[in-house]
Design a protein around this motif. Structure first.
Motif, PDB file in Angstrom:
ATOM      1  N   GLU A   1      51.647  94.286 -41.932  1.00  0.00           N
ATOM      2  CA  GLU A   1      50.191  94.293 -41.808  1.00  0.00           C
ATOM      3  C   GLU A   1      49.729  93.277 -40.775  1.00  0.00           C
ATOM      4  N   ARG A   2      50.404  92.136 -40.686  1.00  0.00           N
ATOM      5  CA  ARG A   2      50.056  91.150 -39.665  1.00  0.00           C
ATOM      6  C   ARG A   2      50.338  91.698 -38.267  1.00  0.00           C
ATOM      7  N   GLU A   3      51.418  92.442 -38.125  1.00  0.00           N
ATOM      8  CA  GLU A   3      51.707  93.060 -36.835  1.00  0.00           C
ATOM      9  C   GLU A   3      50.619  94.059 -36.458  1.00  0.00           C
ATOM     10  N   VAL A   4      50.202  94.850 -37.416  1.00  0.00           N
ATOM     11  CA  VAL A   4      49.142  95.832 -37.164  1.00  0.00           C
ATOM     12  C   VAL A   4      47.836  95.123 -36.820  1.00  0.00           C
ATOM     13  N   LEU A   5      47.507  94.064 -37.561  1.00  0.00           N
ATOM     14  CA  LEU A   5      46.292  93.297 -37.300  1.00  0.00           C
ATOM     15  C   LEU A   5      46.314  92.710 -35.892  1.00  0.00           C
ATOM     16  N   ASP A   6      47.454  92.180 -35.499  1.00  0.00           N
ATOM     17  CA  ASP A   6      47.593  91.612 -34.161  1.00  0.00           C
ATOM     18  C   ASP A   6      47.284  92.658 -33.102  1.00  0.00           C
ATOM     19  N   LEU A   7      47.816  93.867 -33.244  1.00  0.00           N
ATOM     20  CA  LEU A   7      47.594  94.928 -32.267  1.00  0.00           C
ATOM     21  C   LEU A   7      46.156  95.448 -32.323  1.00  0.00           C
ATOM     22  N   MET A   8      45.588  95.506 -33.519  1.00  0.00           N
ATOM     23  CA  MET A   8      44.188  95.897 -33.645  1.00  0.00           C
ATOM     24  C   MET A   8      43.292  94.931 -32.884  1.00  0.00           C
ATOM     25  N   ALA A   9      43.553  93.630 -33.048  1.00  0.00           N
ATOM     26  CA  ALA A   9      42.735  92.618 -32.397  1.00  0.00           C
ATOM     27  C   ALA A   9      42.850  92.680 -30.883  1.00  0.00           C
ATOM     28  N   GLN A  10      43.978  93.166 -30.386  1.00  0.00           N
ATOM     29  CA  GLN A  10      44.130  93.336 -28.943  1.00  0.00           C
ATOM     30  C   GLN A  10      43.334  94.530 -28.417  1.00  0.00           C
ATOM     31  N   GLY A  11      42.841  95.368 -29.330  1.00  0.00           N
ATOM     32  CA  GLY A  11      42.036  96.511 -28.935  1.00  0.00           C
ATOM     33  C   GLY A  11      42.794  97.821 -28.922  1.00  0.00           C
ATOM     34  N   LEU A  12      44.018  97.845 -29.462  1.00  0.00           N
ATOM     35  CA  LEU A  12      44.804  99.071 -29.442  1.00  0.00           C
ATOM     36  C   LEU A  12      44.265 100.093 -30.439  1.00  0.00           C
ATOM     37  N   SER A  13      44.355 101.356 -30.057  1.00  0.00           N
ATOM     38  CA  SER A  13      43.963 102.454 -30.930  1.00  0.00           C
ATOM     39  C   SER A  13      45.052 102.713 -31.958  1.00  0.00           C
ATOM     40  N   ASN A  14      44.737 103.551 -32.944  1.00  0.00           N
ATOM     41  CA  ASN A  14      45.749 103.892 -33.945  1.00  0.00           C
ATOM     42  C   ASN A  14      46.988 104.511 -33.300  1.00  0.00           C
ATOM     43  N   SER A  15      46.780 105.413 -32.365  1.00  0.00           N
ATOM     44  CA  SER A  15      47.920 106.074 -31.736  1.00  0.00           C
ATOM     45  C   SER A  15      48.765 105.081 -30.944  1.00  0.00           C
ATOM     46  N   ALA A  16      48.110 104.109 -30.299  1.00  0.00           N
ATOM     47  CA  ALA A  16      48.855 103.097 -29.551  1.00  0.00           C
ATOM     48  C   ALA A  16      49.643 102.197 -30.501  1.00  0.00           C
ATOM     49  N   ILE A  17      49.073 101.900 -31.662  1.00  0.00           N
ATOM     50  CA  ILE A  17      49.787 101.099 -32.656  1.00  0.00           C
ATOM     51  C   ILE A  17      50.998 101.872 -33.182  1.00  0.00           C
ATOM     52  N   CYS A  18      50.820 103.165 -33.407  1.00  0.00           N
ATOM     53  CA  CYS A  18      51.948 104.001 -33.830  1.00  0.00           C
ATOM     54  C   CYS A  18      53.093 103.901 -32.837  1.00  0.00           C
ATOM     55  N   ALA A  19      52.771 104.005 -31.553  1.00  0.00           N
ATOM     56  CA  ALA A  19      53.802 103.970 -30.520  1.00  0.00           C
ATOM     57  C   ALA A  19      54.457 102.601 -30.436  1.00  0.00           C
ATOM     58  N   ALA A  20      53.645 101.542 -30.554  1.00  0.00           N
ATOM     59  CA  ALA A  20      54.183 100.182 -30.418  1.00  0.00           C
ATOM     60  C   ALA A  20      55.108  99.815 -31.565  1.00  0.00           C
ATOM     61  N   LEU A  21      54.789 100.299 -32.779  1.00  0.00           N
ATOM     62  CA  LEU A  21      55.561  99.904 -33.969  1.00  0.00           C
ATOM     63  C   LEU A  21      56.445 101.033 -34.498  1.00  0.00           C
ATOM     64  N   PHE A  22      56.440 102.191 -33.807  1.00  0.00           N
ATOM     65  CA  PHE A  22      57.258 103.332 -34.214  1.00  0.00           C
ATOM     66  C   PHE A  22      56.928 103.753 -35.643  1.00  0.00           C
ATOM     67  N   LEU A  23      55.620 103.877 -35.911  1.00  0.00           N
ATOM     68  CA  LEU A  23      55.167 104.268 -37.235  1.00  0.00           C
ATOM     69  C   LEU A  23      54.439 105.604 -37.166  1.00  0.00           C
ATOM     70  N   ALA A  24      54.431 106.315 -38.278  1.00  0.00           N
ATOM     71  CA  ALA A  24      53.672 107.554 -38.383  1.00  0.00           C
ATOM     72  C   ALA A  24      52.180 107.225 -38.520  1.00  0.00           C
ATOM     73  N   PRO A  25      51.303 108.116 -38.058  1.00  0.00           N
ATOM     74  CA  PRO A  25      49.852 107.859 -38.169  1.00  0.00           C
ATOM     75  C   PRO A  25      49.399 107.536 -39.580  1.00  0.00           C
ATOM     76  N   VAL A  26      49.942 108.230 -40.570  1.00  0.00           N
ATOM     77  CA  VAL A  26      49.515 107.973 -41.943  1.00  0.00           C
ATOM     78  C   VAL A  26      49.890 106.566 -42.386  1.00  0.00           C
ATOM     79  N   SER A  27      51.005 106.051 -41.876  1.00  0.00           N
ATOM     80  CA  SER A  27      51.415 104.689 -42.232  1.00  0.00           C
ATOM     81  C   SER A  27      50.479 103.657 -41.619  1.00  0.00           C
ATOM     82  N   VAL A  28      50.114 103.876 -40.364  1.00  0.00           N
ATOM     83  CA  VAL A  28      49.198 102.954 -39.703  1.00  0.00           C
ATOM     84  C   VAL A  28      47.849 102.948 -40.404  1.00  0.00           C
TER      85      VAL A  28
END
Length: 215
Positions: free
Chosen positions: A155-182
């Motif tokens: 969750e901290r990793e996701v928060l970090d990427l959210m704060a950088q302005g990344l979209s859900n799809s960009a977070i999925c790509a950065a962390l290799f996660l499925a959209p539902v997980s993000v």
């Protein structure tokens, strides 16, 4: 896009002018002091201001304080800070007003032209662009917040990427996660930080940046 630049180093200032002009933008003013920045924005009403933190005469935080003054006068003013330094107190104030249209990049970490121009476009459009190191320092500043200790490592990793302005799809790509997980992680983050939902398109940005300003 019409842009004002506030940078005291002549070579860097002229380099930014050339870069932005060559990529189709119009630099309406290029100044080297905070008072000149305030005057230029008042005169030209640009779509974006690129601002260094440390400007004459004190070379401390004049640029960042001028950016705060601009945002206080007109919340729709778009400001992208480009600096060698992270001024945490004022940076948190700038980023946490929750309105979007702000960014903070570190000069020595801007190594890709496409990424820089993407940040320019994103901030001018009302989004955010935050250097990961800026986010790290602001998050460290707020580790006392009770909600942080409840976040999992993911969750901290996701928060970090959210704060950088990344979209859900960009977070999925950065962390290799499925959209539902993000989506699940983001929901948990807001619940743990006690951040209520809102209907505006900047909900994630507003919530994360508001959190970054808490101590």
């Amino acid at each position: 896009m019409r842009i004002v630049i506030a940078e005291d180093l002549l070579l860097l200032r002229e380099g930014l002018v050339r870069l932005l002009t060559d990529t189709g933008h119009t630099v309406v003013a290029a100044v080297d002091t905070a008072p000149a920045l305030l005057d230029a924005v008042a005169e030209h009403r640009p779509d974006l201001s690129l601002v260094d933190v440390r400007l004459p005469p004190g070379y401390r935080d004049e640029g960042l304080r001028a950016a705060l003054e601009l945002r206080a006068a007109d919340p729709l003013t778009r400001v992208l800070i480009v600096s060698q330094y992270v001024e945490r107190a004022y940076a948190a104030d700038l980023l946490a007003d929750g309105r979007g249209g702000v960014g903070y990049l570190l000069k020595d970490r801007v190594t890709a032209l496409d990424e820089f121009l993407d940040a320019v476009e994103r901030v001018a459009a009302g989004g955010t662009a935050m250097d990961p190191e800026v986010v790290r320092q602001l998050l460290t500043r707020n580790d006392r917040h009770d909600g942080v200790s409840a976040l999992t490592a993911r969750e901290r990793e996701v928060l970090d990427l959210m704060a950088q302005g990344l979209s859900n799809s960009a977070i999925c790509a950065a962390l290799f996660l499925a959209p539902v997980s993000v989506e699940k992680h983001i929901t948990n983050i807001f619940l743990k930080l006690g951040l209520p939902p809102a209907d505006d398109s900047n909900r994630r940005v507003r919530a994360v940046l508001a959190y970054l300003n808490q101590s």
